[in-house]
Design a protein around this motif. Structure first.
Motif, mmCIF file in Angstrom:
data_model
loop_
_atom_site.group_PDB
_atom_site.id
_atom_site.type_symbol
_atom_site.label_atom_id
_atom_site.label_comp_id
_atom_site.label_asym_id
_atom_site.label_seq_id
_atom_site.Cartn_x
_atom_site.Cartn_y
_atom_site.Cartn_z
ATOM 1 N N LYS A 133 0.823 -0.955 -0.058
ATOM 2 C CA LYS A 133 0.606 0.280 -0.152
ATOM 3 C C LYS A 133 0.688 1.551 0.189
ATOM 4 C CE LYS A 133 -2.184 -1.298 3.638
ATOM 5 N NZ LYS A 133 -3.562 -0.772 5.046
ATOM 6 N N THR A 134 1.585 1.287 0.779
ATOM 7 C CA THR A 134 3.150 2.520 0.582
ATOM 8 C C THR A 134 4.383 1.368 1.029
ATOM 9 O OG1 THR A 134 2.795 2.499 3.029
ATOM 10 C CG2 THR A 134 0.716 3.645 2.430
ATOM 11 N N LEU A 135 5.084 3.076 1.111
ATOM 12 C CA LEU A 135 5.892 2.237 0.518
ATOM 13 C C LEU A 135 7.450 3.742 0.870
ATOM 14 C CD1 LEU A 135 8.415 0.193 0.861
ATOM 15 C CD2 LEU A 135 9.059 0.055 -1.755
ATOM 16 N N ASP A 136 7.633 3.941 2.309
ATOM 17 C CA ASP A 136 7.856 5.056 3.134
ATOM 18 C C ASP A 136 9.819 4.836 3.281
ATOM 19 O OD1 ASP A 136 5.907 6.281 4.268
ATOM 20 O OD2 ASP A 136 5.648 4.066 5.047
ATOM 21 N N HIS A 137 10.529 3.420 3.610
ATOM 22 C CA HIS A 137 11.660 3.477 3.771
ATOM 23 C C HIS A 137 12.054 2.325 2.981
ATOM 24 C CE1 HIS A 137 11.562 6.732 7.177
ATOM 25 N NE2 HIS A 137 10.308 6.458 7.026
ATOM 26 N N VAL A 138 13.489 2.083 2.715
ATOM 27 C CA VAL A 138 13.687 1.266 1.229
ATOM 28 C C VAL A 138 15.287 1.568 1.311
ATOM 29 C CG1 VAL A 138 14.547 0.311 -0.529
ATOM 30 C CG2 VAL A 138 12.384 0.880 -0.350
ATOM 31 N N LEU A 139 15.623 -0.261 2.184
ATOM 32 C CA LEU A 139 17.521 0.288 2.853
ATOM 33 C C LEU A 139 17.773 -0.792 2.268
ATOM 34 C CD1 LEU A 139 19.638 1.218 4.736
ATOM 35 C CD2 LEU A 139 18.905 0.013 6.178
ATOM 36 N N MET A 140 18.884 -0.465 1.005
ATOM 37 C CA MET A 140 19.363 -1.721 0.373
ATOM 38 C C MET A 140 20.971 -2.077 1.498
ATOM 39 S SD MET A 140 17.320 -1.525 -2.502
ATOM 40 C CE MET A 140 18.526 -0.935 -4.063
ATOM 41 N N PRO A 185 5.275 12.300 7.560
ATOM 42 C CA PRO A 185 5.647 13.328 7.696
ATOM 43 C C PRO A 185 6.187 14.161 6.082
ATOM 44 C CG PRO A 185 6.058 13.984 9.480
ATOM 45 C CD PRO A 185 5.662 12.326 8.674
ATOM 46 N N ALA A 186 7.411 13.179 5.675
ATOM 47 C CA ALA A 186 8.475 13.508 5.153
ATOM 48 C C ALA A 186 8.174 12.467 4.196
ATOM 49 C CB ALA A 186 9.744 12.856 5.525
ATOM 50 N N PRO A 187 8.705 12.813 2.862
ATOM 51 C CA PRO A 187 9.357 11.870 1.232
ATOM 52 C C PRO A 187 9.568 10.571 1.360
ATOM 53 C CG PRO A 187 9.670 14.325 1.323
ATOM 54 C CD PRO A 187 9.774 14.142 2.825
ATOM 55 N N PRO A 188 9.396 9.584 0.701
ATOM 56 C CA PRO A 188 9.272 8.512 1.183
ATOM 57 C C PRO A 188 11.097 8.355 0.764
ATOM 58 C CG PRO A 188 8.304 8.833 -1.022
ATOM 59 C CD PRO A 188 8.522 9.957 -0.005
ATOM 60 N N VAL A 189 11.632 7.838 1.504
ATOM 61 C CA VAL A 189 13.455 7.712 1.620
ATOM 62 C C VAL A 189 13.936 6.035 0.866
ATOM 63 C CG1 VAL A 189 15.478 8.042 2.117
ATOM 64 C CG2 VAL A 189 13.730 9.843 3.217
ATOM 65 N N LEU A 190 14.870 6.152 -0.117
ATOM 66 C CA LEU A 190 15.464 5.109 -1.369
ATOM 67 C C LEU A 190 16.716 5.567 -0.826
ATOM 68 C CD1 LEU A 190 14.901 3.091 -4.077
ATOM 69 C CD2 LEU A 190 16.832 3.828 -3.464
ATOM 70 N N THR A 191 18.156 4.514 0.136
ATOM 71 C CA THR A 191 18.893 4.718 0.759
ATOM 72 C C THR A 191 19.714 3.246 -0.186
ATOM 73 O OG1 THR A 191 18.869 6.299 2.484
ATOM 74 C CG2 THR A 191 20.525 5.033 2.792
ATOM 75 N N PHE A 192 20.800 3.827 0.015
ATOM 76 C CA PHE A 192 22.254 2.926 -0.995
ATOM 77 C C PHE A 192 23.355 3.172 0.361
ATOM 78 C CE2 PHE A 192 20.250 4.568 -4.988
ATOM 79 C CZ PHE A 192 20.141 3.318 -5.115
ATOM 80 N N VAL A 193 23.588 1.736 0.471
ATOM 81 C CA VAL A 193 24.861 1.689 1.378
ATOM 82 C C VAL A 193 26.604 2.262 0.904
ATOM 83 C CG1 VAL A 193 25.956 0.915 3.646
ATOM 84 C CG2 VAL A 193 23.754 0.424 3.171
ATOM 85 N N THR A 194 26.946 2.797 1.434
ATOM 86 C CA THR A 194 28.703 3.318 1.378
ATOM 87 C C THR A 194 29.682 3.177 2.106
ATOM 88 O OG1 THR A 194 29.871 4.945 -0.860
ATOM 89 C CG2 THR A 194 28.280 5.460 1.231
ATOM 90 N N THR A 195 30.677 2.817 1.434
ATOM 91 C CA THR A 195 32.156 2.702 2.437
ATOM 92 C C THR A 195 33.383 3.577 1.865
ATOM 93 O OG1 THR A 195 32.902 0.503 2.647
ATOM 94 C CG2 THR A 195 32.087 0.785 0.942
ATOM 95 N N PHE A 196 33.788 3.702 3.118
ATOM 96 C CA PHE A 196 34.976 4.376 2.858
ATOM 97 C C PHE A 196 36.431 4.139 1.954
ATOM 98 C CE2 PHE A 196 36.300 0.863 5.629
ATOM 99 C CZ PHE A 196 37.868 0.891 5.040
ATOM 100 N N GLY A 197 36.006 2.381 1.777
ATOM 101 C CA GLY A 197 36.317 1.427 0.407
ATOM 102 C C GLY A 197 36.386 1.982 -0.667
ATOM 103 N N VAL A 198 35.596 2.714 -1.689
ATOM 104 C CA VAL A 198 35.656 3.827 -2.433
ATOM 105 C C VAL A 198 37.162 4.379 -2.923
ATOM 106 C CG1 VAL A 198 32.933 4.232 -2.794
ATOM 107 C CG2 VAL A 198 33.971 5.906 -1.463
ATOM 108 N N TYR A 199 38.121 5.021 -1.350
ATOM 109 C CA TYR A 199 38.921 5.996 -1.618
ATOM 110 C C TYR A 199 40.198 5.543 -2.052
ATOM 111 C CZ TYR A 199 36.532 9.584 0.745
ATOM 112 O OH TYR A 199 35.505 10.374 1.141
ATOM 113 N N PRO A 200 40.899 4.150 -1.374
ATOM 114 C CA PRO A 200 41.566 3.344 -1.684
ATOM 115 C C PRO A 200 41.755 2.521 -3.133
ATOM 116 C CG PRO A 200 40.528 1.824 -0.139
ATOM 117 C CD PRO A 200 39.955 3.477 0.037
ATOM 118 N N ALA A 201 40.395 2.703 -3.254
ATOM 119 C CA ALA A 201 39.860 1.754 -5.087
ATOM 120 C C ALA A 201 40.176 3.041 -6.052
ATOM 121 C CB ALA A 201 38.673 0.818 -4.624
#
Length: 365
Positions: A133-140, A185-201
């Motif tokens: 019915k609704t989808l407020d928070h998507v945590l990937m 009261p807020a817009p729905p949120v879709l969140t990806f997970v990032t990491t410090f590993g992008v720096y040395p890569a």
């Protein structure tokens, strides 16, 4: 006394390296300040109640995903969707027992499985989500750490497949389904997970003048490139996320009737988990982890705050109590060009193999 100019030159060179070279290298490849802030940081959950809302978590059996699911369940979420490659039935039972023991309302918990090695798996998951019915928070949170090169059924190195392509495709397919409950009261949120590993890569991610950038990163060999493949795949996802957020903003500004959506990334910090324990046998990764690691519960809290952020968090990287800047290599002109390359090549791949994604790209422009 005769002046030894070679000595003066050597002293000047060493001084320059200390004052400028080392800080530059650290800023580019090892964000130690962020890592230390996360090690000592103790974020708490910002949202008091998720009453009436729906939260979907991929990688729900993982160290971060399972703890994030518990946070939502203990804060009155109405519907909790647990998604993983493995069955989450045990996690569902544990959560139900925990909330019952505290005399709290039991959420409706749905248990779905997904095959993130294939586009068909992402399509099947999105089809199930269309019935919500609704989808407020998507945590990937779903991702893999592979030290040996393997290929997915789609023909991509598995880190590129799961951590980047499948996460990106799933986000595109879920985007039209994001809709806030009346109690949110807020817009729905879709969140990806990032990491410090992008720096040395980043130093292994130069863009070729011709040919496919994604194929170049996917057609790697075992060794140093594979060791950095987790960070490389996450860097691709970060490029994609920033571009997606930008296009969502443009889409919303052109169509006032379009539902507002917040797209962001969250950096949970480091923790020793089933995913990272393999690094115990590797000296440098173990030292880095020991420098920055914290309790997985704190990491999960940071992720929940990320996927609960206000509209001001759109397009940003959420880190504990604040936002974090994008890595230096992404902010340069070459990084902006690489971002466009990633977006276009990903679009070509998806439109050729996933027909229903074309309508989403048409909306995004």
């Amino acid at each position: 006394m005769a002046v030894n100019y070679w000595t003066l030159f050597a002293v000047a060179a060493v001084t320059a390296i200390v004052l400028f070279g080392i800080p530059f290298v650290l800023a580019e490849y090892f964000p130690w300040r962020n890592l230390w802030k996360q090690r000592v940081g103790r974020p708490t959950v910002n949202t008091e109640s998720y009453k009436g809302r729906t939260a979907l978590i991929t990688g729900a059996n993982g160290a971060f995903g399972s703890r994030a699911a518990r946070i939502f369940a203990h804060r009155e979420v109405e519907t909790l969707v647990l998604v993983d490659v493995k069955d989450c039935a045990d996690l569902k039972s544990q959560i139900e027992a925990e909330v019952a023991a505290e005399n709290k309302a039991k959420p409706s918990i749905l248990v779905w499985q997904v095959d993130m090695m294939s586009y068909a798996g992402c399509q099947a998951l999105a089809q199930k989500a269309s019935e919500l019915k609704t989808l407020d928070h998507v945590l990937m949170t779903m991702g893999i750490l592979s030290f040996n090169r393997r290929e997915s059924p789609e023909g991509w190195e598995t880190s590129i497949q799961v951590n980047f392509l499948s996460n990106a495709l799933l986000a595109l397919l879920l985007l039209p389904l994001l809709k806030s409950a009346s109690t949110n009261p807020a817009p729905p949120v879709l969140t990806f997970v990032t990491t410090f590993g992008v720096y040395p890569a980043s130093f292994t991610m130069s863009v070729p003048k011709s040919g496919s950038y994604l194929r170049r990163l996917s057609n790697n060999k075992d060794g140093m490139m594979q060791a950095h493949q987790y960070g490389r795949s996450k860097a691709l996802l970060l490029y994609f996320t920033r571009e997606l957020a930008s296009r969502v903003s443009a889409m919303e500004s052109q169509d006032e009737g379009m539902n507002k959506v917040t797209i962001n990334s969250a950096d949970p910090g480091s923790a020793w988990t089933a995913l990272t324990n393999a690094n115990q046998a590797k000296l440098i990764p173990r030292l880095i982890m020991n420098f920055s690691a914290r309790d997985p519960q704190i990491c999960a809290t940071a992720l929940v705050n990320g996927v609960s952020s206000a509209a001001e968090g759109h397009g940003k990287i959420i880190m504990d109590f604040d936002t974090s800047s994008y890595p230096p290599f992404m902010e340069r002109k070459s990084g902006r060009l690489a971002q466009q390359r990633v977006w276009e090549e990903t679009k070509t791949e998806f439109e050729a193999k996933v027909p229903e994604v074309k309508s989403v790209y048409e909306m995004l422009g």
